[in-house]
Motif scaffolding. Structure first.
Motif, short mmCIF file in Angstrom:
data_model
loop_
_atom_site.label_atom_id
_atom_site.label_comp_id
_atom_site.label_asym_id
_atom_site.label_seq_id
_atom_site.Cartn_x
_atom_site.Cartn_y
_atom_site.Cartn_z
N SER A 27 -66.25 -108.41 -19.37
CA SER A 27 -67.46 -109.66 -19.43
C SER A 27 -67.12 -110.41 -18.08
O SER A 27 -66.21 -110.48 -17.57
CB SER A 27 -67.07 -110.34 -20.48
OG SER A 27 -66.97 -109.84 -21.80
N GLU A 28 -68.23 -111.07 -18.07
CA GLU A 28 -68.57 -112.07 -16.83
C GLU A 28 -69.52 -113.28 -17.23
O GLU A 28 -70.29 -113.06 -18.11
CB GLU A 28 -69.37 -111.50 -15.66
CG GLU A 28 -69.61 -112.14 -14.53
CD GLU A 28 -70.27 -111.32 -13.35
OE1 GLU A 28 -69.99 -110.36 -13.03
OE2 GLU A 28 -71.41 -111.81 -12.93
N PHE A 29 -68.88 -114.26 -16.74
CA PHE A 29 -69.58 -115.46 -17.03
C PHE A 29 -70.79 -115.76 -16.14
O PHE A 29 -70.80 -115.27 -14.83
CB PHE A 29 -68.74 -116.90 -16.61
CG PHE A 29 -67.68 -117.19 -17.63
CD1 PHE A 29 -67.38 -118.74 -17.91
CD2 PHE A 29 -67.13 -116.38 -18.44
CE1 PHE A 29 -66.66 -119.15 -18.81
CE2 PHE A 29 -66.33 -116.91 -19.37
CZ PHE A 29 -66.02 -118.24 -19.67
N ILE A 30 -71.82 -115.92 -16.70
CA ILE A 30 -73.21 -116.02 -16.17
C ILE A 30 -73.07 -116.94 -14.95
O ILE A 30 -73.82 -116.88 -13.99
CB ILE A 30 -74.34 -116.34 -17.03
CG1 ILE A 30 -74.38 -115.00 -18.19
CG2 ILE A 30 -75.62 -116.25 -16.47
CD1 ILE A 30 -75.49 -114.84 -19.02
N GLN A 31 -72.68 -118.23 -15.51
CA GLN A 31 -72.68 -119.40 -14.64
C GLN A 31 -71.62 -119.38 -13.61
O GLN A 31 -70.37 -119.11 -14.22
CB GLN A 31 -72.69 -120.84 -15.40
CG GLN A 31 -72.94 -122.11 -14.51
CD GLN A 31 -74.22 -122.05 -14.10
OE1 GLN A 31 -75.31 -121.62 -14.54
NE2 GLN A 31 -74.41 -122.92 -13.16
N PRO A 32 -71.79 -119.42 -12.31
CA PRO A 32 -70.65 -119.54 -11.34
C PRO A 32 -69.82 -120.61 -11.49
O PRO A 32 -70.24 -121.77 -12.00
CB PRO A 32 -71.22 -119.22 -9.88
CG PRO A 32 -72.65 -119.69 -10.13
CD PRO A 32 -72.90 -119.55 -11.32
N LEU A 33 -68.67 -120.61 -11.12
CA LEU A 33 -67.77 -121.80 -10.88
C LEU A 33 -67.58 -122.30 -9.64
O LEU A 33 -67.22 -121.78 -8.65
CB LEU A 33 -66.23 -121.46 -11.50
CG LEU A 33 -66.16 -120.83 -12.98
CD1 LEU A 33 -64.79 -120.63 -13.25
CD2 LEU A 33 -66.98 -121.73 -14.00
N ASN A 34 -68.22 -123.82 -9.51
CA ASN A 34 -68.23 -124.30 -8.33
C ASN A 34 -67.03 -125.19 -8.03
O ASN A 34 -66.93 -126.28 -8.34
CB ASN A 34 -69.65 -125.01 -8.11
CG ASN A 34 -69.73 -125.50 -6.54
OD1 ASN A 34 -69.08 -125.21 -5.66
ND2 ASN A 34 -70.87 -126.50 -6.28
N VAL A 66 -62.05 -122.89 -19.03
CA VAL A 66 -62.83 -122.01 -19.90
C VAL A 66 -61.73 -121.30 -20.98
O VAL A 66 -60.53 -121.22 -20.98
CB VAL A 66 -63.05 -121.09 -18.91
CG1 VAL A 66 -63.82 -121.44 -17.79
CG2 VAL A 66 -62.02 -120.14 -18.31
N THR A 67 -62.61 -120.92 -21.87
CA THR A 67 -61.99 -120.16 -22.84
C THR A 67 -62.67 -118.78 -23.27
O THR A 67 -63.74 -118.52 -22.91
CB THR A 67 -62.39 -120.95 -24.37
OG1 THR A 67 -63.68 -121.04 -24.66
CG2 THR A 67 -61.76 -122.34 -24.37
N LEU A 68 -61.74 -117.92 -23.33
CA LEU A 68 -62.20 -116.41 -23.63
C LEU A 68 -62.62 -116.30 -24.97
O LEU A 68 -63.19 -115.14 -25.41
CB LEU A 68 -60.82 -115.56 -23.22
CG LEU A 68 -60.54 -115.69 -21.76
CD1 LEU A 68 -59.43 -114.61 -21.58
CD2 LEU A 68 -61.51 -115.98 -20.71
N HIS A 69 -62.51 -117.21 -25.77
CA HIS A 69 -63.22 -117.07 -27.11
C HIS A 69 -64.10 -118.02 -27.63
O HIS A 69 -64.24 -118.93 -26.88
CB HIS A 69 -61.89 -117.28 -28.29
CG HIS A 69 -61.45 -118.49 -28.12
ND1 HIS A 69 -60.42 -118.83 -26.89
CD2 HIS A 69 -61.43 -119.79 -28.83
CE1 HIS A 69 -60.04 -120.01 -27.12
NE2 HIS A 69 -60.68 -120.76 -28.29
N PRO A 70 -64.92 -117.45 -28.34
CA PRO A 70 -66.32 -118.35 -28.72
C PRO A 70 -65.96 -119.79 -29.58
O PRO A 70 -64.85 -119.74 -30.12
CB PRO A 70 -67.26 -117.48 -29.49
CG PRO A 70 -66.61 -116.11 -29.35
CD PRO A 70 -65.16 -116.15 -29.20
N ASN A 98 -70.51 -124.21 -23.82
CA ASN A 98 -71.63 -124.43 -22.75
C ASN A 98 -71.80 -123.37 -21.71
O ASN A 98 -72.29 -123.53 -20.68
CB ASN A 98 -71.59 -125.92 -22.17
CG ASN A 98 -70.26 -125.98 -21.42
OD1 ASN A 98 -69.26 -125.30 -21.45
ND2 ASN A 98 -70.29 -127.37 -20.72
N ALA A 99 -70.89 -122.22 -21.86
CA ALA A 99 -70.72 -121.12 -20.93
C ALA A 99 -71.24 -119.98 -21.72
O ALA A 99 -70.95 -119.81 -22.83
CB ALA A 99 -69.36 -121.16 -20.42
N GLN A 100 -72.12 -119.25 -20.93
CA GLN A 100 -72.59 -117.97 -21.61
C GLN A 100 -71.82 -116.69 -20.78
O GLN A 100 -71.63 -117.01 -19.43
CB GLN A 100 -74.10 -117.76 -21.39
CG GLN A 100 -74.81 -118.85 -22.43
CD GLN A 100 -76.31 -118.69 -22.11
OE1 GLN A 100 -76.82 -118.46 -20.99
NE2 GLN A 100 -77.19 -118.58 -23.26
#
Length: 219
Positions: free
Chosen positions: A172-179, A196-200, A205-207
């Protein structure tokens, strides 16, 4: 062999219909011209090395040698051993560029181990590649400033040679980059931190999006 006058017979070539005497006295240029035309045809239509001229009287077609391809078969896990799990926080590759002060905390609330990648979006370099055990957290420090892509893979039974899980791998990949932005304030310099969490989770707020193994293995 054809019948001539009376009871005599004349021996002729079944291909060119020439007698041995006629073949023996053929002009020299005829055979040279034949060889030249044959060589030209071979260069145009035959794979190099597939045909060999034998002596001066003919040729033999030899099939090109086909070497067996070296296909890397997938390595199957040994069913008689326990699945491999690395210690929490193990660096799969040495950390790159430790000059920053960005911080990333990864919470793996799933039932499977995970590996996470932090990739510099400008250079494409993998800055971090870290192992996170199931139900554990890892804090990654000294991240340089810049935009990073966050990818992760979950599964069981880690294989260090191929850098992937043998069983039930997902990517998987986070759609939003981490700045990891460095901010100057009147009180000094501040660095952005993430968790970040790897579980829902509820109200997350991260897709994320699924990716293929090749995309994950790329830088």
């Amino acid at each position: 062999m054809s019948k001539a006058n009376g009871s005599c017979y004349t021996v002729r070539c079944p291909v060119c219909s020439q007698t041995p005497h006629e073949i023996e006295h053929l002009p020299q240029y005829s055979f040279s011209n034949f060889k030249q035309r044959l060589s030209s045809m071979l260069e145009k239509y035959i794979i190099p090395g597939a045909l060999t001229i034998v002596g001066m009287v003919g040729f033999a077609v030899i099939s090109p040698q086909i070497l067996p391809q070296q296909v890397q078969l997938p390595v199957e896990p040994n069913p008689n051993r326990s699945p491999i799990s690395l210690p929490n926080g193990t660096n799969i590759i040495p950390p790159q560029n430790l000059e920053g002060y960005g911080v990333l905390t990864v919470d793996n609330g799933t039932d499977r181990d995970a590996v996470v990648k932090l990739i510099d979006r400008n250079s494409g370099d993998t800055l971090r590649f870290v192992y996170v055990q199931a139900k554990h957290q890892v804090t990654i420090e000294n991240i340089p400033s810049g935009n990073c892509t966050f990818r992760f893979s979950t599964g069981t039974d880690w294989d260090q040679q191929t850098s992937k899980f043998f069983q039930n791998p997902s990517f998987s990949e986070f759609i939003q980059p981490l700045n990891f932005q460095r901010i100057q304030t009147k009180d000094g310099e501040k660095w952005r931190t993430y968790k970040v969490t790897l579980h829902p989770i509820f109200a997350g707020n991260a897709q994320t999006k699924p990716i293929g193994e090749r995309d994950f293995q790329n830088k």
